[in-house]
Design a protein around this motif. Structure first.
Motif, mmCIF file in Angstrom:
data_model
loop_
_atom_site.group_PDB
_atom_site.id
_atom_site.type_symbol
_atom_site.label_atom_id
_atom_site.label_comp_id
_atom_site.label_asym_id
_atom_site.label_seq_id
_atom_site.Cartn_x
_atom_site.Cartn_y
_atom_site.Cartn_z
ATOM 1 N N PHE A 23 -5.114 -4.408 6.343
ATOM 2 C CA PHE A 23 -5.901 -3.519 5.502
ATOM 3 C C PHE A 23 -7.004 -2.799 6.282
ATOM 4 C CE2 PHE A 23 -4.478 -6.970 2.553
ATOM 5 C CZ PHE A 23 -3.522 -6.202 1.906
ATOM 6 N N LYS A 24 -6.842 -2.711 7.617
ATOM 7 C CA LYS A 24 -7.844 -2.008 8.417
ATOM 8 C C LYS A 24 -7.856 -0.519 8.113
ATOM 9 C CE LYS A 24 -6.904 -3.029 12.639
ATOM 10 N NZ LYS A 24 -7.014 -3.069 14.115
ATOM 11 N N ASN A 25 -6.690 0.022 7.784
ATOM 12 C CA ASN A 25 -6.562 1.463 7.605
ATOM 13 C C ASN A 25 -5.767 1.733 6.334
ATOM 14 O OD1 ASN A 25 -6.543 4.206 7.972
ATOM 15 N ND2 ASN A 25 -5.004 4.197 9.588
ATOM 16 N N ILE A 26 -6.450 1.984 5.225
ATOM 17 C CA ILE A 26 -5.771 2.231 3.963
ATOM 18 C C ILE A 26 -6.471 3.355 3.201
ATOM 19 C CG2 ILE A 26 -4.911 -0.129 3.693
ATOM 20 C CD1 ILE A 26 -7.119 -0.634 1.675
ATOM 21 N N LEU A 51 -10.792 6.863 -1.616
ATOM 22 C CA LEU A 51 -11.530 5.953 -0.741
ATOM 23 C C LEU A 51 -10.668 5.734 0.489
ATOM 24 C CD1 LEU A 51 -13.936 3.999 -0.194
ATOM 25 C CD2 LEU A 51 -12.572 2.219 -1.324
ATOM 26 N N SER A 52 -11.104 6.253 1.606
ATOM 27 C CA SER A 52 -10.363 6.151 2.863
ATOM 28 C C SER A 52 -11.092 5.171 3.779
ATOM 29 C CB SER A 52 -10.266 7.533 3.517
ATOM 30 O OG SER A 52 -9.587 7.463 4.752
ATOM 31 N N ILE A 53 -10.396 4.088 4.177
ATOM 32 C CA ILE A 53 -11.012 3.019 4.962
ATOM 33 C C ILE A 53 -10.332 2.920 6.326
ATOM 34 C CG2 ILE A 53 -11.557 0.558 5.057
ATOM 35 C CD1 ILE A 53 -11.324 0.503 1.996
ATOM 36 N N ASN A 54 -11.138 2.890 7.373
ATOM 37 C CA ASN A 54 -10.601 2.758 8.726
ATOM 38 C C ASN A 54 -11.541 1.895 9.558
ATOM 39 O OD1 ASN A 54 -8.847 3.208 10.922
ATOM 40 N ND2 ASN A 54 -10.138 4.880 11.666
ATOM 41 N N ASN A 55 -11.107 0.673 9.855
ATOM 42 C CA ASN A 55 -11.860 -0.235 10.725
ATOM 43 C C ASN A 55 -13.295 -0.448 10.258
ATOM 44 O OD1 ASN A 55 -9.771 -0.839 12.594
ATOM 45 N ND2 ASN A 55 -10.090 1.151 13.573
ATOM 46 N N GLY A 56 -13.479 -0.730 8.979
ATOM 47 C CA GLY A 56 -14.800 -1.083 8.469
ATOM 48 C C GLY A 56 -15.678 0.086 8.104
ATOM 49 N N VAL A 160 -10.431 -6.500 1.517
ATOM 50 C CA VAL A 160 -11.183 -5.262 1.681
ATOM 51 C C VAL A 160 -12.446 -5.415 0.847
ATOM 52 C CG1 VAL A 160 -11.188 -2.771 1.296
ATOM 53 C CG2 VAL A 160 -9.070 -3.920 1.965
ATOM 54 N N PHE A 161 -13.590 -5.399 1.492
ATOM 55 C CA PHE A 161 -14.852 -5.693 0.809
ATOM 56 C C PHE A 161 -15.551 -4.403 0.400
ATOM 57 C CE2 PHE A 161 -14.133 -8.808 4.318
ATOM 58 C CZ PHE A 161 -13.459 -9.741 3.525
ATOM 59 N N ASP A 162 -14.756 -3.505 -0.178
ATOM 60 C CA ASP A 162 -15.245 -2.166 -0.479
ATOM 61 C C ASP A 162 -14.809 -1.774 -1.889
ATOM 62 O OD1 ASP A 162 -16.448 0.319 -0.062
ATOM 63 O OD2 ASP A 162 -15.610 0.521 1.955
ATOM 64 N N GLY A 163 -15.232 -0.577 -2.298
ATOM 65 C CA GLY A 163 -14.891 -0.089 -3.618
ATOM 66 C C GLY A 163 -15.341 1.341 -3.786
ATOM 67 N N LEU A 188 -8.592 1.694 -10.251
ATOM 68 C CA LEU A 188 -7.680 1.956 -9.136
ATOM 69 C C LEU A 188 -6.338 2.471 -9.647
ATOM 70 C CD1 LEU A 188 -7.230 -0.306 -6.063
ATOM 71 C CD2 LEU A 188 -5.209 0.431 -7.320
ATOM 72 N N LYS A 189 -5.812 3.524 -8.981
ATOM 73 C CA LYS A 189 -4.518 4.090 -9.358
ATOM 74 C C LYS A 189 -3.437 3.808 -8.325
ATOM 75 C CE LYS A 189 -4.147 8.215 -11.132
ATOM 76 N NZ LYS A 189 -4.294 9.686 -11.342
ATOM 77 N N SER A 190 -3.805 3.839 -7.027
ATOM 78 C CA SER A 190 -2.789 3.637 -6.000
ATOM 79 C C SER A 190 -3.427 3.207 -4.683
ATOM 80 C CB SER A 190 -1.972 4.916 -5.778
ATOM 81 O OG SER A 190 -2.785 5.943 -5.232
ATOM 82 N N ILE A 191 -2.627 2.530 -3.867
ATOM 83 C CA ILE A 191 -3.035 2.098 -2.532
ATOM 84 C C ILE A 191 -1.905 2.435 -1.574
ATOM 85 C CG2 ILE A 191 -3.764 0.171 -1.059
ATOM 86 C CD1 ILE A 191 -4.549 -1.345 -3.556
ATOM 87 N N LYS A 192 -2.249 3.001 -0.426
ATOM 88 C CA LYS A 192 -1.215 3.241 0.580
ATOM 89 C C LYS A 192 -1.815 3.116 1.979
ATOM 90 C CE LYS A 192 -1.649 8.272 1.152
ATOM 91 N NZ LYS A 192 -0.914 9.551 1.173
ATOM 92 N N THR A 193 -0.921 2.862 2.941
ATOM 93 C CA THR A 193 -1.328 2.846 4.347
ATOM 94 C C THR A 193 -0.990 4.208 4.927
ATOM 95 O OG1 THR A 193 -0.846 0.490 4.509
ATOM 96 C CG2 THR A 193 -1.044 1.705 6.575
#
Length: 262
Positions: A23-26, A51-56, A160-163, A188-193
């Motif tokens: 889940f580093k990059n989702i 919400l775009s997450i990359n390495n914290g 993932v400690f985010d929102g 939340l509607k969707s999650i993808k890498t």
């Protein structure tokens, strides 16, 4: 017995390592349903956010704003401007959990400003309640933030400690969060890498102090003519008065911001 304990510990460490890297990059899409006016509570609007997450490090912004910003930046055809989708949210929130810093980017008209602040101190209360959102079991938590009381549902299945918005710091990904008046409800509607790391156009924002930033925002609210300062459209004094009156009436109606205090 000792060998079995070591095996269990090693499996836990490997699973933790896998989860952290998985889940580093989702990219996560949230739908926001919100009441734009304190008086007219039947006026409920909806907009999607990314919400775009990359390495914290994460970026949170309106999907429509991202589309419009891309059209504005890349289009060479004036007709494309009419394809820009409408949005009430022309801001991007960058959260860096490692450094405990947040950068708030705001675009109004042709001006772009930002301010850097510490991440908000969120005092979560974890509760022993659960509910399913889609296929995932979520746990309940509550928090008070910026003048509102919130209920959040988070999943331990995602490390993932985010929102959405400025919310972070729960033991898992926030699936839903809403204030107790139900004025603002993110789900939340969707999650993808993603295949590639998303690039955000954040280089041309002028940095202000937090106080000066809000002075600038209020200046625009009281002087809508500033929105047209670099526009090719030239209005007569009479037309400008009508535009200003309509803008002030609109701001008076749209009086239910997500943050009631700063």
């Amino acid at each position: 017995m000792k060998k079995n304990n070591i095996t269990i510990i090693m499996l836990f460490v490997l699973n933790l390592f896998y989860a952290q890297n998985k889940f580093k990059n989702i990219e996560i899409i949230y739908e926001l349903n919100y009441k734009i006016s304190k008086q007219d509570t039947t006026d409920i609007r909806s907009e999607d956010f990314l919400l775009s997450i990359n390495n914290g490090v994460s970026f949170f912004s309106s999907v429509n704003f991202n589309i419009g910003d891309s059209i504005t930046k890349n289009s060479k055809n004036l007709a494309d401007i009419y394809k820009i989708p409408k949005t009430k949210f022309t801001n991007t929130i960058e959260k860096n959990i490692k450094s405990s810093l947040m950068t708030y980017y705001q675009k109004v008209g042709t001006d772009k400003f930002k301010y850097v602040d510490s991440l908000p101190l969120l005092k979560w209360k974890l509760l022993n309640e659960e509910k399913k959102i889609g296929d995932f079991v979520c746990k309940k938590a509550t928090v008070s933030f910026a003048g509102r009381n919130y209920i959040a549902w988070y999943s331990l299945d995602f490390s993932v400690f985010d929102g959405p918005f400025k919310f972070y710091g729960l033991p898992g990904l926030i699936f839903q969060i809403y204030d107790t008046s139900n004025d603002y409800n993110f789900i939340l509607k969707s999650i993808k890498t993603p295949l590639n790391t998303r690039l955000y156009d954040i280089k041309n924002y002028k940095e202000l102090t937090k106080d000066d930033f809000f002075k600038w925002v209020n200046k625009y609210k009281n002087n809508p003519e500033l929105l047209l300062k670099n526009s090719p459209i030239q209005l007569s004094d009479e037309d400008m008065k009508r535009v200003k009156l309509k803008y002030i009436e609109k701001n008076s109606y749209e009086n239910n911001p997500i943050e009631l205090s700063y």
